[in-house]
Write a protein that holds these residues in place. Structure first.
Motif, PDB file in Angstrom:
ATOM      1  N   ILE A   7      -0.013   0.920 -12.445  1.00 10.45           N
ATOM      2  CA  ILE A   7      -0.652   1.713 -11.401  1.00 10.45           C
ATOM      3  C   ILE A   7      -1.175   3.041 -11.938  1.00 10.45           C
ATOM      4  O   ILE A   7      -2.329   3.405 -11.748  1.00 10.45           O
ATOM      5  CB  ILE A   7       0.345   2.002 -10.260  1.00 10.45           C
ATOM      6  CG1 ILE A   7       0.806   0.691  -9.613  1.00 10.45           C
ATOM      7  CG2 ILE A   7      -0.263   2.930  -9.216  1.00 10.45           C
ATOM      8  CD1 ILE A   7      -0.282  -0.071  -8.912  1.00 10.45           C
ATOM      9  N   ALA A   8      -0.305   3.777 -12.623  1.00 12.60           N
ATOM     10  CA  ALA A   8      -0.683   5.117 -13.088  1.00 12.60           C
ATOM     11  C   ALA A   8       0.444   5.657 -13.948  1.00 12.60           C
ATOM     12  O   ALA A   8       1.576   5.172 -13.886  1.00 12.60           O
ATOM     13  CB  ALA A   8      -0.912   6.052 -11.899  1.00 12.60           C
ATOM     14  N   ARG A  19       3.010   9.795  -4.033  1.00  9.94           N
ATOM     15  CA  ARG A  19       1.564   9.667  -3.919  1.00  9.94           C
ATOM     16  C   ARG A  19       1.296   8.379  -3.160  1.00  9.94           C
ATOM     17  O   ARG A  19       2.141   7.508  -3.063  1.00  9.94           O
ATOM     18  CB  ARG A  19       0.913   9.595  -5.306  1.00  9.94           C
ATOM     19  CG  ARG A  19       1.035  10.857  -6.150  1.00  9.94           C
ATOM     20  CD  ARG A  19       0.050  11.953  -5.776  1.00  9.94           C
ATOM     21  NE  ARG A  19      -1.345  11.577  -5.939  1.00  9.94           N
ATOM     22  CZ  ARG A  19      -2.014  11.649  -7.083  1.00  9.94           C
ATOM     23  NH1 ARG A  19      -1.436  12.065  -8.176  1.00  9.94           N
ATOM     24  NH2 ARG A  19      -3.304  11.308  -7.130  1.00  9.94           N
ATOM     25  N   MET A  20       0.082   8.278  -2.647  1.00  7.99           N
ATOM     26  CA  MET A  20      -0.267   7.139  -1.822  1.00  7.99           C
ATOM     27  C   MET A  20      -1.191   6.209  -2.603  1.00  7.99           C
ATOM     28  O   MET A  20      -1.978   6.649  -3.432  1.00  7.99           O
ATOM     29  CB  MET A  20      -0.939   7.703  -0.572  1.00  7.99           C
ATOM     30  CG  MET A  20      -1.400   6.720   0.424  1.00  7.99           C
ATOM     31  SD  MET A  20      -3.135   6.433   0.180  1.00  7.99           S
ATOM     32  CE  MET A  20      -3.841   7.828   1.032  1.00  7.99           C
ATOM     33  N   ILE A  21      -1.037   4.895  -2.357  1.00  6.76           N
ATOM     34  CA  ILE A  21      -1.915   3.895  -2.971  1.00  6.76           C
ATOM     35  C   ILE A  21      -2.640   3.162  -1.856  1.00  6.76           C
ATOM     36  O   ILE A  21      -2.024   2.742  -0.892  1.00  6.76           O
ATOM     37  CB  ILE A  21      -1.098   2.865  -3.778  1.00  6.76           C
ATOM     38  CG1 ILE A  21      -0.419   3.532  -4.955  1.00  6.76           C
ATOM     39  CG2 ILE A  21      -1.986   1.731  -4.262  1.00  6.76           C
ATOM     40  CD1 ILE A  21       0.446   2.566  -5.730  1.00  6.76           C
ATOM     41  N   LYS A  22      -3.950   3.012  -2.020  1.00 13.28           N
ATOM     42  CA  LYS A  22      -4.706   2.265  -1.012  1.00 13.28           C
ATOM     43  C   LYS A  22      -4.705   0.781  -1.365  1.00 13.28           C
ATOM     44  O   LYS A  22      -4.872   0.426  -2.538  1.00 13.28           O
ATOM     45  CB  LYS A  22      -6.156   2.755  -0.982  1.00 13.28           C
ATOM     46  CG  LYS A  22      -6.328   4.068  -0.271  1.00 13.28           C
ATOM     47  CD  LYS A  22      -7.804   4.399  -0.122  1.00 13.28           C
ATOM     48  CE  LYS A  22      -7.974   5.607   0.775  1.00 13.28           C
ATOM     49  NZ  LYS A  22      -9.367   6.015   0.896  1.00 13.28           N
ATOM     50  N   THR A  23      -4.537  -0.070  -0.390  1.00 13.57           N
ATOM     51  CA  THR A  23      -4.737  -1.499  -0.602  1.00 13.57           C
ATOM     52  C   THR A  23      -5.625  -1.988   0.534  1.00 13.57           C
ATOM     53  O   THR A  23      -5.896  -1.258   1.485  1.00 13.57           O
ATOM     54  CB  THR A  23      -3.418  -2.309  -0.587  1.00 13.57           C
ATOM     55  OG1 THR A  23      -3.027  -2.510   0.774  1.00 13.57           O
ATOM     56  CG2 THR A  23      -2.305  -1.592  -1.331  1.00 13.57           C
ATOM     57  N   ALA A  24      -6.046  -3.228   0.427  1.00 16.96           N
ATOM     58  CA  ALA A  24      -6.940  -3.780   1.460  1.00 16.96           C
ATOM     59  C   ALA A  24      -6.220  -3.867   2.804  1.00 16.96           C
ATOM     60  O   ALA A  24      -6.846  -4.005   3.847  1.00 16.96           O
ATOM     61  CB  ALA A  24      -7.436  -5.154   1.026  1.00 16.96           C
ATOM     62  N   VAL A  30       4.238   5.670  -3.127  1.00  6.65           N
ATOM     63  CA  VAL A  30       5.038   5.533  -4.341  1.00  6.65           C
ATOM     64  C   VAL A  30       5.808   6.828  -4.556  1.00  6.65           C
ATOM     65  O   VAL A  30       5.214   7.904  -4.659  1.00  6.65           O
ATOM     66  CB  VAL A  30       4.152   5.244  -5.570  1.00  6.65           C
ATOM     67  CG1 VAL A  30       4.989   5.225  -6.831  1.00  6.65           C
ATOM     68  CG2 VAL A  30       3.436   3.923  -5.391  1.00  6.65           C
ATOM     69  N   PRO A  51       3.103   9.377   7.840  1.00  4.60           N
ATOM     70  CA  PRO A  51       2.861   9.095   6.418  1.00  4.60           C
ATOM     71  C   PRO A  51       4.040   9.563   5.555  1.00  4.60           C
ATOM     72  O   PRO A  51       4.166  10.744   5.258  1.00  4.60           O
ATOM     73  CB  PRO A  51       1.593   9.893   6.114  1.00  4.60           C
ATOM     74  CG  PRO A  51       1.587  11.010   7.113  1.00  4.60           C
ATOM     75  CD  PRO A  51       2.286  10.500   8.350  1.00  4.60           C
ATOM     76  N   LEU A 105       1.085  -7.434  -3.128  1.00  2.00           N
ATOM     77  CA  LEU A 105      -0.221  -7.596  -2.488  1.00  2.00           C
ATOM     78  C   LEU A 105      -0.238  -8.880  -1.663  1.00  2.00           C
ATOM     79  O   LEU A 105      -0.747  -8.928  -0.556  1.00  2.00           O
ATOM     80  CB  LEU A 105      -1.318  -7.661  -3.553  1.00  2.00           C
ATOM     81  CG  LEU A 105      -1.701  -6.325  -4.191  1.00  2.00           C
ATOM     82  CD1 LEU A 105      -2.638  -6.561  -5.360  1.00  2.00           C
ATOM     83  CD2 LEU A 105      -2.361  -5.417  -3.165  1.00  2.00           C
TER      84      LEU A 105
END
Lengths: 115, 808
Positions: A7-8, A19-24, A30, A51, A105
């Motif tokens: 991821i990072a 931090r936030m991760i965008k998904t569909a 995280v 949030p 996912l």
């Protein structure tokens, strides 16, 4: 079979932070603790979908910024008198990178997302 | 014919291997080659040599006699030029060609040198061998030395030189010392002990350049501009396995020389031991596993079955007076729990990390007598479920009583100040109690302690309880949260009187029961520390509520509201155009005028914040701090500029006040109002601080509110000039910052300490209060928006975007 997605770098998330991760299918938070453990949770408090990535991280818990519900990073369960649970996803650190299991996912496309 | 064995490197691992071989009378003709012009010595004892506690002769493990006795041929001060593995020969730099049947690499490690500009100047050294140690010992008292690296080696170097009278500064890039072995709390205790030894410690310090003069080191320059003058600079930032020779010889090499469980490299006739090897992905820097490897290598060479197994390792720092121990793994992994024990009086800290009823890691400071027992539990994976409740106290503990919440106060020295207003120390209170003052009222009467502002009442009661034992019944006090038995007032007094300047310091000295606090205590401590130690303490965003961390107000849907500052409620057409443009550009759904005479942009996405701020900054606007426990607004009426009743320039004074006070953090929000006449159009008398202008000057009143409670302000003082009004307001703001409980607005604080006390303090200490306020403002009077746009805009964006990532 686990399929880990890089991821990072760990340092991109502050200690005792998130931090936030965008998904569909919505966002994942995280978290990184003071001990450099990482946890991935649905970024929505079971109470009013606050949030969680914006909360204060203490020990292995996060306090929701909207109404101070305390959520366990390990189980996703609300602590104390509050009741509720958010989805958690496997996460780990390897060679300084945050990894998430691609299965998360899949879980989300199957409707694993909290309403 | 005897087989020929060549050993390259006389270190701790090969030394131990040679001992095992000669002890078993192994059938080898041995040659030992070493780059250093000497044989095996105990490298980990260099620190006691440096500090003068041992002489070099005492740490030599094998002298010339020993090699002679066991017929080991030596080539010291000699380097291997190349190795021919087909012909099985080693060629030295003296041109000698030596045949071997078996070869052992013990080439150790090289100190890592940060390639800073100036790293090649004379006087810049590593800390690795006797030559380095000798150069440190030669420096002599009253010289200055900088050590880069706050790990095991760096601290031993620093302590050793400090013991020789050298003026030492340790520069460490991380937030606390020995971060790989210690947690924050233990790191704090260690730092305190080193500072007591006269060593200066700078954490979170980034080295930028080594400055020199005539080719010699002169100073270290940090990236914040600080220059640390030094005559010697020691780099102790880590080691790297020395694999060059192995690589040149074509052996399999990763981080280190690859070996299997028998310590055999990719060549069956070549072995490797010590810091140069990589076994199962791990490399080794501590001595215990090296000795295990040495034993295995010796057995392999003798054709015996043996296997190297990685074990838990523990660390102890070899600095006299710093008793610390760390073992196992106290980070990483899920399902782990902490048991924490602190004894502030003895400076003891213990922490165990437990998972599945097994101790995974331990950190101990101050009292490490039980460390071997704990290490045994970790190594043997002992099930501790039966002794869990008393585990932390160590092996000697049988049954017993729960922890004493009074320990922190009991541990205070007699000269610790308890009552700041009246300068009363613990000893004076104890004397008063001995003389018959056995309750709070009597102590107050005889010593005046807690008789003024009253915030130390809890501490005085605890002194009573400690002194009188069961004869004193403690009134129930509201503690900050479940992490502590202390009240806000107690902790504030401890921070001031014991000069606690970091969160780990507070946790330790006040006996916190959790490892890192919670969402209730951390924001309060962060405020207390930055208010009392503006220069020494670094604000911790992670201990702030989201609004203050991201400098915007979170809304119920997770979006934010953005309120630019309008000084005194005055704006311009250009500012309004910029606000309108920003509202359009970022599709702001709601634009609202606030009660504090500003404009609120509601519904901005978190990731857009840095961009909208940059746009507003470009139009000359800064953060309005509409989200902070700090100065919010100064509401004004139009005053003498336009109003036919105005007596003074209320708008001008409001703008001046806001420019002086903005950016300051306070226990709760701080709202001001300035009305130009007693008609009070700015509603100044329901603000935290209100000014009513009259013909003869300015009436400054405090303690108003218009929220859950509605309060009218009470007059504090009337002054003749604007400048006096500004000073009085700064003074009362600082008094509030220094004394109030976190989340008490001025009216609540005033209800506890009384208006008379506030008036008296402002009158007698005004200039000192103003000066301390200005000192704090020298740090905090700046725009956080501009700062975040420049330094941490990335933090506002998603960590990753997996929207297009397929599930399979």
């Amino acid at each position: 079979m686990s399929d880990w997605i890089d991821i990072a770098p760990l340092e991109n998330v502050p200690q005792r932070g998130a931090r936030m991760i965008k998904t569909a299918f919505g966002c994942i938070a995280v978290f990184r603790t003071a001990e450099d453990e990482v946890f991935a949770l649905e970024n929505a408090c079971p109470h009013k979908a606050g949030p969680l990535a914006e909360g204060i991280v203490h020990g292995k818990s996060v306090t929701c910024p909207l109404h101070n519900w305390v959520i366990s990073l390990e189980t996703g369960e609300a602590q104390g008198a509050d009741e509720g649970r958010v989805a958690t996803y496997p996460a780990r650190v390897e060679n300084g990178s945050i990894l998430l299991d691609r299965a998360f996912l899949k879980a989300r496309t199957k409707g694993g997302v909290a309403a | 014919m005897r087989q020929k064995l060549i050993v390259i490197g006389a270190g701790m691992a090969t030394g131990r291997m040679l001992e095992a071989l000669v002890e078993a009378e192994a059938d080898y003709d041995i040659t030992l080659i070493n780059g250093e012009p000497r044989g095996n010595y105990n490298r980990i004892m260099l620190s006691p040599v440096l500090s003068g506690e041992k002489a070099y002769a005492e740490i030599v493990t094998h002298d010339d006699e020993w090699y002679k006795l066991y017929k080991i041929k030596t080539r010291f001060g000699c380097f291997v030029q190349n190795i021919d593995r087909e012909k099985r020969t080693v060629t030295t730099d003296a041109g000698e060609v030596l045949p071997y049947d078996k070869l052992v690499f013990g080439t150790g490690s090289n100190p890592f040198v940060i390639p800073l500009p100036g790293h090649d100047l004379a006087g810049v050294i590593a800390y690795r061998d006797l030559e380095d140690t000798q150069r440190m010992m030669d420096l002599g008292p009253a010289h200055k030395c900088v050590v880069i690296g706050g790990g095991l080696l760096g601290l031993e170097a620093a302590a050793g030189m400090a013991a020789r009278g050298v003026d030492v500064t340790v520069v460490h890039i991380m937030g606390h010392l020995m971060e790989r072995q210690l947690d924050e709390a233990a790191g704090y205790l260690l730092r305190r002990a080193l500072v007591d030894k006269g060593i200066a410690v700078k954490c979170t310090a980034n080295s930028k350049e080594i400055l020199g003069e005539n080719g010699r080191v002169k100073a270290l320059l940090l990236d914040d501009g600080t220059e640390l003058p030094c005559d010697l600079l020691v780099m102790a930032v880590g080691i790297r396995p020395n694999v060059k020779l192995a690589q040149d010889s074509g052996l399999a090499v990763g981080k280190g020389i690859h070996v299997d469980d028998q310590m055999i490299t990719s060549d069956a006739d070549v072995l490797a031991v010590g810091e140069c090897v990589e076994h199962d992905g791990a490399i080794f820097g501590l001595v215990a596993p090296l000795y295990d490897q040495a034993k295995v290598a010796a057995q392999t060479l003798m054709g015996q079955q043996a296997q190297f197994v990685q074990k838990e390792i523990s660390t102890k720092l070899k600095v006299t007076g710093c008793d610390l121990f760390s073992a196992g793994d106290f980070a990483d992994g899920e399902g782990r729990e902490d048991i924490v024990f602190r004894d502030p009086g003895r400076g003891v800290y213990r922490r165990l990390v437990i998972a599945d009823n097994i101790v995974k890691g331990a950190v101990m400071y101050g009292d490490t007598a039980d460390s071997n027992w704990f290490f045994g539990l970790i190594r043997d994976k002992t099930d501790i479920s039966d002794m869990r409740d008393t585990l932390i106290f160590g092996p000697a503990y049988q049954g017993g009583t729960p922890l004493d919440p009074l320990a922190a106060v009991a541990a205070l020295p007699r000269d610790a100040e308890i009552c700041g207003c009246n300068g009363i120390c613990k000893g004076q209170i104890e004397e008063a109690i001995a003389a018959g003052a056995t309750d709070l009222g009597a102590v107050r009467l005889t010593t005046k302690a807690s008789g003024s502002c009253g915030t130390c009442t809890g501490l005085v009661e605890q002194v009573l309880a400690v002194t009188l034992g069961d004869e004193f019944v403690m009134p129930a006090a509201a503690v900050i949260c479940g992490c502590t038995d202390m009240t806000h007032e107690d902790v504030r007094r401890m921070i001031k009187s014991q000069r606690l300047m970091s969160m780990p310091a507070v946790w330790q000295e006040c006996g916190w029961k959790t490892s890192c606090g919670c969402h209730v205590c951390r924001p309060a401590l962060n405020f207390y520390l930055l208010a009392d130690w503006p220069l020494e303490y670094q604000d911790d965003p992670q201990s702030r509520f989201i609004n203050e961390r991201k400098h915007a107000n979170i809304q119920k849907d997770g979006t934010f509201s953005v309120v630019p500052r309008m000084w005194g409620g005055i704006t311009t057409p250009d500012e309004l155009r910029a606000i309108a443009d920003a509202a359009d550009k970022y599709a702001v759904p709601t634009v609202k005028v606030t009660g504090g005479q500003r404009i609120d942009l509601l519904g901005v996405k978190g990731e857009d914040l840095p961009d909208i701020w940059a746009d507003l900054n470009a139009a000359g606007m800064v953060s309005g701090h509409a989200y902070s426990k700090g100065l919010r607004t100064v509401k004004t009426c139009v005053g003498t500029d336009h109003c036919r009743f105005g007596t003074q320039d209320s708008t001008g004074l409001g703008i001046k006040l806001e420019k002086e006070l903005w950016g300051s953090w306070t226990p709760h929000k701080l709202k001001l109002g300035v009305s130009g006449c007693p008609r009070n159009c700015a509603e100044a008398t329901c603000k935290d601080i209100g000014v009513i202008c009259v013909d003869s000057g300015y009436q400054v009143s405090i303690g108003g509110a218009a929220g859950m409670d509605v309060r009218e302000t009470e007059l504090m003082v009337q002054v003749a000039t604007e400048d006096e009004a500004i000073d009085v307001i700064k003074a009362v703001t600082q008094l509030y910052r220094e004394n109030a409980k976190y989340l008490d607005r001025i009216y609540k604080w005033m209800g506890k300490v009384g208006l008379d006390w506030i008036k008296e303090r402002v009158e007698t200490e005004g200039p000192a209060l103003v000066e301390r306020f200005e000192l704090s403002q020298s740090i905090y009077r700046k725009d956080p928006w501009a700062d975040h746009v420049q330094t941490k805009a990335d933090r506002y964006r998603p960590l990753a975007n997996l929207s297009l990532e397929a599930a399979e």
